[in-house]
Scaffold this motif. Structure first.
Motif: not given
Length: 380
Positions: A258-260, A277-279, A283-284, A295-296
């Protein structure tokens, strides 16, 4: 609750109630034989550790095993309900809050809260999570990651605001089941899941769960569930217990893919915005090993440039099923306004399954190109 690793707990937390069969038998009985006693004293029913079962609304052999496994996996005393929304209603009926703080999130929970406020009367009120918490009977409802966008919320910020009022922090962690997150570690009093999603994992069972820190709270929730008739059906209990055995294998793969996918979609010409979430900004500090979200998530949303493209995209894909819900082994996609009338018609939600990244990427690429090409022709 358990010193064993997640995968081991999912397979063995209910070993004490194993019988001769390797796979648990399906018990559809609603009632159970009384056990005779040598001294004429009735065997007292104990919902925490039933030595015998009386009636399916109280307990069943599979219900007990299911709650044992979930308790070990989540790390708190866990009780299950007939759906995620019945679990939400269960926690409201237990705490009887007079102020509920909530911002965005799954529209179904907002409707449950609306019904609760109607039941309790005008003295109950709703506030935003950004408002000051001053009332001693405040319940903060925090969904993280957020449905449908997949954005993560900072629980430590919410907790610090809530401590002043000594209120209750309920975390809806449906989009980040174990091993992706542990809201108890970040101050949650109650963890709620729509078990229909990742716990069920196969789009074939409705269920909700509540996990709490104390056994006394669990007993009170059990009493309310029993006499409001919120227990899940026997078949659903069995299906979710079966599915939990592979939770630790399914969820990390779905989260990684999903993250990829979200990061690959970000910046494509056919899409106005990607939420994940990663964007998101900051987020870091919230995502990664040992952080709030490991993750995710595998569920996130994209914002198409017009509503017609959002309506067409789900039907141009071969590997994504155009349907609502999330968390299953199959990848799903929907124009969110179909199931949530309050959603922007340009919003499309994706739930990534266990298929391989390259195949899903290729499917999305051809679908986006097809939609973009058709939109271009329509403007000629």
């Amino acid at each position: 609750m358990s010193s064993k690793k997640l995968g081991t707990s999912l397979l063995h937390a209910d070993d004490s109630h194993e019988r001769a069969e390797v796979a648990p038998s399906i018990s559809l009985s609603t009632t159970f034989r009384h056990i005779p006693s040598a001294d004429s004293e009735h065997v007292q029913f104990d919902p925490v550790d039933p030595k015998t079962h009386l009636y399916a609304r109280y307990s069943t052999p599979i219900l007990y095993r299911l709650e044992k496994v979930l308790s070990a996996a989540i790390g708190g005393h866990t009780i299950v309900y007939g759906s995620g929304l019945s679990a939400a209603f269960g926690v409201l009926m237990h705490y009887q809050p007079e102020v509920i703080a909530i911002t965005k999130g799954y529209h179904g929970v907002h409707l449950v809260i609306e019904k609760y406020v109607q039941l309790k009367g005008p003295q109950n009120k709703l506030i935003d999570l950004t408002e000051p918490f001053t009332h001693p009977k405040t319940l903060a409802w925090v969904e993280t990651p957020l449905n449908p966008t997949g954005e993560v919320r900072d629980l430590t910020f919410c907790l610090s605001a809530l401590l002043y009022a000594k209120g209750i922090l309920v975390v809806d962690s449906t989009l980040a089941p174990p091993p992706l997150s542990d809201p108890f570690k970040w101050g949650a009093d109650v963890i709620m899941h729509s078990g229909t999603k990742y716990f069920g994992g196969h789009s074939d069972a409705l269920m909700g769960t509540l996990s709490v820190r104390s056994l006394e709270t669990w007993k009170s929730l059990w009493h309310t569930r029993t006499y409001l008739g919120l227990v899940p059906g026997s078949m659903e209990q069995w299906l979710v217990l079966r599915s939990l055995r592979t939770l630790h294998l399914r969820v990390p793969k779905q989260a990684e893919t999903g993250t990829k996918i979200a990061q690959w979609l970000n910046g494509r010409k056919e899409i106005e915005k990607v939420w994940h979430a990663s964007l998101q900004e900051g987020a870091d500090g919230l995502i990664g090993k040992g952080k709030q979200l490991e993750a995710g998530p595998a569920c996130f949303s994209i914002y198409m440039k017009d509503k017609d493209a959002a309506a067409r995209l789900p039907f141009t894909l071969k590997l994504f099923t155009p349907a609502t819900s999330l968390g299953g082994v199959e990848s799903l996609i929907e124009q969110r306004a179909i199931s949530d009338p309050t959603a922007d018609p340009r919003l499309v939600r994706l739930s990534i399954g266990v298929e391989d990244f390259e195949d899903l990427r290729a499917d999305l690429e051809q679908g986006l190109e097809a939609v973009h090409s058709r939109s271009g022709r329509a403007k000629l």
